[in-house]
Structure formats: C-alpha cells, structure tokens
Design a protein around this motif. Structure first.
Motif, PDB file in Angstrom:
ATOM      1  N   ALA A  51      -6.862  24.439  21.814  1.00  0.00           N
ATOM      2  CA  ALA A  51      -8.060  25.095  22.337  1.00  0.00           C
ATOM      3  C   ALA A  51      -9.223  24.110  22.419  1.00  0.00           C
ATOM      4  CB  ALA A  51      -8.437  26.280  21.452  1.00  0.00           C
ATOM      5  N   SER A  52      -9.363  23.254  21.420  1.00  0.00           N
ATOM      6  CA  SER A  52     -10.448  22.275  21.415  1.00  0.00           C
ATOM      7  C   SER A  52     -10.293  21.269  22.545  1.00  0.00           C
ATOM      8  CB  SER A  52     -10.487  21.539  20.072  1.00  0.00           C
ATOM      9  OG  SER A  52     -10.754  22.426  19.015  1.00  0.00           O
ATOM     10  N   LEU A  53      -9.087  20.773  22.742  1.00  0.00           N
ATOM     11  CA  LEU A  53      -8.850  19.814  23.823  1.00  0.00           C
ATOM     12  C   LEU A  53      -9.160  20.429  25.175  1.00  0.00           C
ATOM     13  CD1 LEU A  53      -5.563  18.177  22.524  1.00  0.00           C
ATOM     14  CD2 LEU A  53      -7.685  16.949  23.033  1.00  0.00           C
ATOM     15  N   ALA A  54      -8.720  21.662  25.392  1.00  0.00           N
ATOM     16  CA  ALA A  54      -8.972  22.325  26.677  1.00  0.00           C
ATOM     17  C   ALA A  54     -10.461  22.587  26.878  1.00  0.00           C
ATOM     18  CB  ALA A  54      -8.188  23.631  26.752  1.00  0.00           C
ATOM     19  N   THR A  55     -11.154  22.959  25.803  1.00  0.00           N
ATOM     20  CA  THR A  55     -12.599  23.211  25.902  1.00  0.00           C
ATOM     21  C   THR A  55     -13.349  21.938  26.251  1.00  0.00           C
ATOM     22  OG1 THR A  55     -12.470  25.030  24.304  1.00  0.00           O
ATOM     23  CG2 THR A  55     -14.629  24.038  24.662  1.00  0.00           C
ATOM     24  N   ILE A  56     -13.054  20.869  25.543  1.00  0.00           N
ATOM     25  CA  ILE A  56     -13.749  19.603  25.793  1.00  0.00           C
ATOM     26  C   ILE A  56     -13.464  19.095  27.204  1.00  0.00           C
ATOM     27  CG2 ILE A  56     -13.859  17.172  25.093  1.00  0.00           C
ATOM     28  CD1 ILE A  56     -13.464  18.176  22.190  1.00  0.00           C
ATOM     29  N   GLU A  57     -12.228  19.236  27.654  1.00  0.00           N
ATOM     30  CA  GLU A  57     -11.898  18.824  29.023  1.00  0.00           C
ATOM     31  C   GLU A  57     -12.706  19.616  30.049  1.00  0.00           C
ATOM     32  OE1 GLU A  57      -7.678  19.236  29.272  1.00  0.00           O
ATOM     33  OE2 GLU A  57      -7.314  17.663  27.776  1.00  0.00           O
ATOM     34  N   ALA A  58     -12.921  20.899  29.775  1.00  0.00           N
ATOM     35  CA  ALA A  58     -13.708  21.732  30.692  1.00  0.00           C
ATOM     36  C   ALA A  58     -15.182  21.319  30.696  1.00  0.00           C
ATOM     37  CB  ALA A  58     -13.575  23.201  30.306  1.00  0.00           C
ATOM     38  N   LEU A  59     -15.640  20.734  29.598  1.00  0.00           N
ATOM     39  CA  LEU A  59     -17.043  20.329  29.481  1.00  0.00           C
ATOM     40  C   LEU A  59     -17.298  18.931  30.037  1.00  0.00           C
ATOM     41  CD1 LEU A  59     -17.760  21.570  25.834  1.00  0.00           C
ATOM     42  CD2 LEU A  59     -18.588  22.625  27.953  1.00  0.00           C
ATOM     43  N   GLU A  60     -16.250  18.141  30.197  1.00  0.00           N
ATOM     44  CA  GLU A  60     -16.440  16.724  30.496  1.00  0.00           C
ATOM     45  C   GLU A  60     -17.033  16.432  31.865  1.00  0.00           C
ATOM     46  OE1 GLU A  60     -13.435  14.164  27.723  1.00  0.00           O
ATOM     47  OE2 GLU A  60     -12.495  15.320  29.322  1.00  0.00           O
TER      48      GLU A  60
END
Length: 435
Positions: A315-324
């Motif tokens: 979940a953290s990886l997907a969230t950060i990717e969405a924010l990048e």
C-alpha cells in the motif's frame, strides 16, 4: 433539510448500543467518540456512508491518512495482488520492504536508514529510546500543543487548559512520574525559551521532538529562525533533533516538511498518508544512529511481529508512486487555497471574527483574529463557536471532527463541486449563527 434530518438514525444507534456492550464506550480510540453515535459501512473516493445510508463528503480523512481518496483503486489493487502471493512470514525480509526503504531514502532528506513499524506512537517511542541510548541522557524536550503518541514519554501538554500552561499536564492516568519529570515542555516558536533551556540543561537533554507544523492544534506555522535554532542548538549540545512527520509526511510533500523548510533532523517519524490509510509507520534517520538498533548489530531492541507487513508495504509503495508525479499536490493544494479564500470571504462578509488558515491540503477556521505563533495564542479562540460550526457542517453532510482546533483534510478525489458544497454548508452554518 440536513442529511441527519433526512434519514433515520435507528440503525446507527442500534449498532452503537451493541458496541457499548462489547467495547468500552463503543469505540477503539478515545478521539472517535461522537454524539449522536456514528457507525460507518462504506467509503469510496471523497464519500463515506453510515449504517443508516447517510452520505457524507469526507473532510476528516481519518485524521489525515486519506490523501488519495477512500478505497483508491491503484493502492487497493496492489494490496490484493500482494495478498494473492504473500502474507506474513516473520523471518528475513521481503522485496517489498527493501523497495519501500529505498523510496524513503530517495525522497526524505533524513532517511539514510529506515525501520518500519505499525503506528506513529510506535515510531516516536522507538525514536525516544534510540536517542537516549545514543546520548546516554534522560531528558526530552517537547512543545505545548504537539502530540507524539500515547506512550508515557510524550503523552502530555497537548490541549492544555489555560491554568496549566507551563506546568506538567499528563494526558492519562497511570503514567510513570519519572517519564513526566524527564519531559520538558516549551513554547513553540520561542527561540528564547529554547536557548535558555539548553543553557541550563543542555548536557541532560537526549532529544528535542516536535511536529514541524503542530497540526494537532490545527496549523501553527514554524518560523524559520526557530527551526534553525533547533538544528543549531541540538548539534552544539550533542542532542538529537526528531521531526514527528506522522501528519506532515507525504501529505505536504514526498520528503516531508523537512524537504520544504530545508532543516534536516537526525531522526524522523512517518505514518498516516504514507499508505493512504493502511496501518504503517516508519522511523528514519542518520545511519550512525539507526545502526545502533539490535537489528543492525547494536544494543537498542527493535521488534514487532507485524513490522513491515507485506500488505502495508504494498500500500505504501502504491501510494508513493501515485504521489510522485506531483499532480496530487497541485490539485489538493489548489483546492486548499480555494477553501481558505472562500471561508475568509464568508466570515468577513458576515462580520464574524474568524481566521481561515492552514497549509496545502490542510484547512481550518480559527474563531479569533488572524495570527498565532503557539498554542497559548490559540486560547483566544472561541472554542464553543468552533465546535458549533463543525457540528453544523456535520449535520449538513460535510464530515468533520466536531472538536475545536482540529483540521480539515482534502484528498485527490475531492472535486471543485465538493468544495462548492463545503463552502455552501459553511455559509449556511455561519449565517444561521448570526441570526
């Protein structure tokens, strides 16, 4: 007609009555209690629905974690994909936690090394323990109005009554006296107090911890000279500087507020928006300190069965990717500016003494004249008017916490129309209060 008036509350009240038989107070966190009771069944995007079918636009965002929106498909899909091939093993590591640690080191200035746990309180607890081990000292410095979790070391002097300002104000019965005695509470943005404390007790201070923006009392912005003094004084006296970015991290920037203000702490804690609502936290810091943990061959114990759980890592990886890409920040910051401007225009037109403020996607209305450097300044707020305003918003379908000084959060799935509705609700409530 308000949302609350339009639909029966029978099912929510029935569920609440059942909950109270099984769970003390019917809720599992002290700040979730609300009257009338609310029991939720569904969430999607910027909306949530309660047990009676009432629909709300969610500006509470579970105290801030929901930065992308509820049940965000790219995050949830990554979690489901992970669940199909890996759950908890409890030995060694996973590729997911290695990838996430690499992401944090890429974005967060202080993240030379990373440890994962499950909540902000766990992260700050471990930061305190580490700082005491590194320095061989006992005392901590925190600031009035900042919240750093439920443990004895720091659960004190948050929303403090006026007559207790400057005195120890424990947040719970059962706290160890030694923990309270070894925590020094100072005034946020006061360089003079900070300098005097280090002049007299600098050799005893293990660490200074703060929310770089004290969001637990709304939004009090740090003064650059104050942040620089923190860095200079802790370095001079051999203390560690800890930024508690549990709220600011990933909501305001990928690198936390430290990447905005240009001051790099020794240790940082993150949680909330890092995983868009999945339970996770991180303690980041300089390698020379982080490798003092027993996991790296040192003598500071760090453990937890659910630390770096694969679902939280995914979940953290997907969230950060969405924010990048930066688009989420452009969108939410623009909506935040619009809400602040709209609220200020409403209160000015109605002749109400109130100040719309915030930072980025965080918004709130202080019922006082503009300006606040610290918690003491906020004692001038009309707290009753604040709570009444929030209850009015809630009744009209804008989900906010009906508690004074608390913040409103905007997510990537909020739209211009959502903001229009929020401002309509706000104007209706505020106009009614003047009649």
């Amino acid at each position: 007609m308000s949302v609350v008036d339009a639909v029966s509350t029978e099912r929510s009240r029935a569920w609440d009555a059942e909950a109270r038989k099984l769970i003390p107070g019917g809720v599992n966190s002290s700040t979730r209690k609300i009257d009338p009771p609310m029991v939720f069944e569904r969430a999607s995007g910027s909306r949530v629905w309660d047990a009676d079918g009432r629909e709300y636009i969610d500006y509470h965002a579970a105290f801030g974690p929901i930065v992308l929106g509820h049940c965000y498909s790219k995050v949830d899909s990554r979690v489901v994909e992970t669940l199909g091939k890996l759950d908890i093993v409890g030995l060694g590591a996973t590729e997911l936690e290695i990838a996430l640690a690499r992401k944090l080191r890429e974005h967060v200035p202080s993240a030379e090394a990373v440890h994962f746990c499950n909540s902000g309180s766990e992260a700050t607890y471990n930061a305190v323990r580490l700082s005491r081990a590194v320095t061989g000292r006992k005392k901590l410095v925190k600031f009035q109005g900042c919240y750093h979790g439920w443990h004895d070391y720091l659960c004190m002097n948050i929303i403090t009554p006026a007559d207790k300002i400057g005195k120890p104000d424990p947040g719970s019965a059962g706290m160890m006296p030694e923990a309270i005695e070894n925590t020094l509470v100072l005034t946020f943005n006061s360089v003079d107090e900070l300098e005097e404390t280090f002049r007299t007790q600098g050799s005893e201070i293990a660490a200074v911890i703060l929310e770089p923006i004290p969001h637990n009392i709304g939004c009090v912005m740090p003064e650059p000279a104050f942040l620089q003094a923190l860095r200079d004084l802790t370095t001079k006296h051999g203390s560690l500087l800890i930024f508690d970015e549990v709220i600011t991290g990933f909501r305001h920037a990928l690198g936390g507020y430290q990447s905005i203000c240009g001051v790099t702490p020794d240790l940082s804690t993150f949680a909330k928006s890092m995983a868009n609502g999945y339970p996770v936290a991180a303690l980041c810091g300089k390698s020379e300190y982080m490798h003092r943990f027993a996991t790296g061959g040192g003598d500071v114990f760090f453990a937890g069965t659910y630390n770096a759980h694969p679902l939280a890592m995914a979940a953290s990886l997907a969230t950060i990717e969405a924010l990048e890409s930066g688009e989420v920040y452009r969108h939410t910051f623009a909506l935040g500016d619009r809400v602040r401007k709209g609220l200020q225009e409403i209160v000015d037109r109605l002749g109400i003494k109130a100040w719309a403020t915030g930072f980025g996607s965080v918004v709130l209305l202080y019922f006082k004249e503009p300006g606040a450097r610290n918690y003491t300044d906020l004692l001038a707020c009309d707290m009753a008017a604040d709570v009444s305003f929030r209850r009015g918003l809630l009744e009209r379908g804008s989900l906010v916490l009906p508690m004074a000084l608390k913040r409103v959060h905007i997510s990537a799935t909020h739209t211009e129309h959502d903001i229009d509705l929020f401002l309509e609700h706000a104007e209706d409530v505020l106009s009614s209060s003047r009649s």
